[in-house]
Scaffold this motif. Structure first.
Motif, PDB file in Angstrom:
ATOM      1  N   LEU A   1      45.273  23.326  16.902  1.00  0.00           N
ATOM      2  CA  LEU A   1      44.029  23.279  17.671  1.00  0.00           C
ATOM      3  C   LEU A   1      43.985  24.443  18.651  1.00  0.00           C
ATOM      4  O   LEU A   1      44.965  24.723  19.345  1.00  0.00           O
TER       5      LEU A   1
ATOM      6  N   VAL B   1      39.521  24.865  15.458  1.00  0.00           N
ATOM      7  CA  VAL B   1      40.656  25.492  14.782  1.00  0.00           C
ATOM      8  C   VAL B   1      40.233  26.887  14.346  1.00  0.00           C
ATOM      9  O   VAL B   1      39.062  27.126  14.050  1.00  0.00           O
TER      10      VAL B   1
ATOM     11  N   PRO C   1      45.075  14.105  16.442  1.00  0.00           N
ATOM     12  CA  PRO C   1      46.052  15.202  16.556  1.00  0.00           C
ATOM     13  C   PRO C   1      47.488  14.698  16.613  1.00  0.00           C
ATOM     14  O   PRO C   1      47.734  13.542  16.908  1.00  0.00           O
TER      15      PRO C   1
ATOM     16  N   SER D   1      44.954  27.306  23.065  1.00  0.00           N
ATOM     17  CA  SER D   1      44.695  26.012  23.700  1.00  0.00           C
ATOM     18  C   SER D   1      45.310  25.955  25.094  1.00  0.00           C
ATOM     19  O   SER D   1      44.674  25.494  26.049  1.00  0.00           O
TER      20      SER D   1
ATOM     21  N   PHE E   1      36.550  20.115  19.662  1.00  0.00           N
ATOM     22  CA  PHE E   1      37.857  20.654  19.294  1.00  0.00           C
ATOM     23  C   PHE E   1      37.657  21.686  18.188  1.00  0.00           C
ATOM     24  O   PHE E   1      36.710  21.596  17.400  1.00  0.00           O
TER      25      PHE E   1
END
Length: 564
Positions: free
Chosen positions: A336, A347, A384, A412, A345
């Motif tokens: 992430l 990616v 997650p 992140s 969220f």
């Protein structure tokens, strides 16, 4: 030695305990099958019986362990529960896949021993049926021919061969199936296949279901048998008088019974946990995911921003993604890149294989016109799951080292730091971040540079410019790029990233970097976090050991690596 023990001591202790248990089980069960109860069985098989049963005990133990390191929800739960313990305890959970592989190799070793030993046993069982009528082996092989009498030799006729027995008995057939499944699982897990043909690895690895089913039923045939009337027919007294068995009361015919299957008792617990793990993951994967934004970045990288009801995450965690329109079964792990403070969220996925290329096309990465979100393919998300990066805020100072797309978990972390400073939420523990990014291509810097520029400006505005020290290294360039770099070298901002700090060319001198950081943080534990190739991991691990102070109260570099 003290430096090495800080990073590797507990891991080595765990491995030694595991090896010790394996050695104990092997020796214990080897001796058990030298007992008088199996005297006549050994007359038929020789020492191969003890070898087969000792290795079977080790197989049971390791098959108990093999599923636990891949119960990702369990590991994430333990990671969250272990916060009250030392960092060393938590760090062991980050080596779950390494331990999984070690256990697999041990299973392969004992499978080989077990199989070879039983091949000798089959040959000797067959020889017992074909032997001279005056031998104890032949006499033992004839026990069971009378109705109601229990046999010792599982081969009941001389008109057969070991190959037929291997494919017509429960033990033989399941043994062949689980051995073939294990061979395929291990060979398809080789690095070259896993990286180049991930789908092959993924599908074949699920033969573990067949492996465990065969394992549970393998002992149901009760081929290994022991004597049950030792008091009435003591082998020490009666073995030499085998020709007169049953003719007098002092030496009646020996009676035998098969050992009850034990493997299921070892593996039923882990199998139950793994089934629960899969049910949780299935339930989470069925929850609706909304794709809110798709961004195409340079260097063949696509960013997916998503929302999901009830979503909670920590920095540096990862998820598994599945796109049903591409494959109904394939799940791929991605770190992430969003922060817990964001309402979505995300990616970042680099296009490096068939699945990622299909994903790129499916989500319009090759198109320039606007794509309606509701027209995009569905995405399933599982996670997650916790990683080493979660421990970043437990150190006073940290080194974050990313290689190429391996920078994603640190996106992140740095975003979370940015949000905390923006909202005046200071972190009481973490006081300094040293960020290193090593990359081969200039385009790869572009998608991450905006975040660094924002963070750089934010820290300067807050009067804490020293909080983040970053170094970006470019390891590959051509003549034209070199000429451009030379011409723009004196400009205020870097020509590649637009940052105040200039891009460096070549690779970091890790020895100098560690010395500098060590001198800045005496009497401190510095967390070193890597997301990158194994070669770099070995370099940093060695450097952590050599750069740590021999005095436990001095600077200590604690190495952590991302694994999924």
């Amino acid at each position: 030695m003290a430096n090495w023990f800080v990073n590797e001591g507990l891991s080595i202790f765990v491995i030694l305990v595991w090896l010790g248990i394996n050695a104990f089980l092997f020796e214990h069960f080897y001796i058990v099958y030298l007992d008088k109860k199996f005297y006549y069985t050994r007359e038929l098989t020789g020492d191969a019986l003890s070898w087969a049963r000792a290795s079977a005990a080790c197989l049971n133990f390791n098959c108990l362990l093999i599923l636990l390191p891949v119960c990702r929800n369990l590991l994430s739960f333990l990671r969250g529960s272990c916060q009250c313990f030392s960092r060393n305890v938590t760090r062991q959970l980050d080596r779950n896949l390494t331990f999984h592989k070690l256990v697999a190799y041990m299973i392969a070793l004992h499978t080989a021993i077990h199989t070879i030993a039983h091949l000798f046993n089959l040959e000797r069982f067959m020889d017992g049926q074909l032997d001279n009528h005056d031998t104890i082996q032949y006499t033992l092989s004839q026990i069971g021919n009378i109705e109601g009498q229990a046999y010792l030799n599982p081969i009941r006729s001389n008109d057969t061969n070991p190959t037929v027995i291997a494919f017509t008995t429960i033990a033989g057939l399941t043994g062949v199936v689980i051995t073939l499944a294990l061979i395929l699982i291990i060979t398809s897990s080789m690095e070259v296949i896993r990286r180049s043909y991930f789908e092959v690895f993924w599908y074949i690895h699920h033969l573990f279901v067949i492996f465990f089913i065969g394992l549970v039923f393998h002992g149901a045939g009760r081929i290994v048998r022991g004597q049950t009337n030792l008091n009435a027919s003591d082998p020490d007294l009666c073995a030499k008088n085998f020709k007169t068995w049953g003719q007098n009361t002092s030496c009646p015919v020996p009676e035998f019974a098969g050992n009850p299957p034990m493997t299921w008792k070892w593996v039923v617990g882990p199998m139950f946990l793994y089934v629960c793990e899969r049910l949780v993951r299935f339930w989470r994967s069925m929850q609706k995911v909304v794709i809110t934004k798709v961004v195409t970045h340079p260097s063949k990288t696509i960013e997916l921003q998503m929302k999901k009801k009830g979503w909670k995450m920590e920095v540096g965690q990862y998820v598994f993604l599945q796109c049903p329109s591409i494959s109904q079964f394939e799940w791929h792990p991605f770190t992430l890149t969003s922060a817990p403070e964001e309402d979505y969220f995300s990616v970042h996925i680099r296009i490096v294989g068939d699945w990622t290329q299909k994903l790129f096309t499916a989500y319009g990465g090759d198109k320039t016109d606007f794509q309606e979100a509701w027209k995009m393919p569905k995405m399933a998300v599982d996670g997650p799951f916790g990683t080493a990066s979660e421990d970043v805020f437990r150190y006073d100072a940290v080194m974050l080292v990313g290689a190429g797309i391996g920078v994603t978990p640190f996106a992140s972390i740095l975003k979370s730091v940015w949000y905390r400073y923006s909202n005046n939420v200071t972190e009481p523990k973490l006081k300094r971040i040293y960020f290193y990014w090593v990359c081969r291509e200039t385009n790869a810097f572009e998608w991450f540079a905006d975040l660094l520029r924002s963070l750089e400006a934010q820290m300067a505005e807050k009067g804490n410019a020293d909080f983040l020290s970053y170094n970006i290294y470019l390891t590959k360039w051509d003549d034209n790029e070199a000429a451009h770099f030379a011409l723009t070298h004196d400009e205020k901002k870097d020509p590649i990233t637009g940052l105040e700090k200039k891009t460096l060319y070549g690779r970091p001198n890790w020895e100098n970097e560690f010395k500098t950081i060590g001198s800045n943080h005496t009497n401190t534990k510095v967390g070193v976090f890597l997301c990158g190739p194994e070669a770099l991991a070995k370099t940093l691990s060695k450097q952590c050991n050599s750069s740590s102070d021999a005095n436990p109260l001095g600077v200590q570099f604690i190495f952590n690596k991302e694994n999924f």
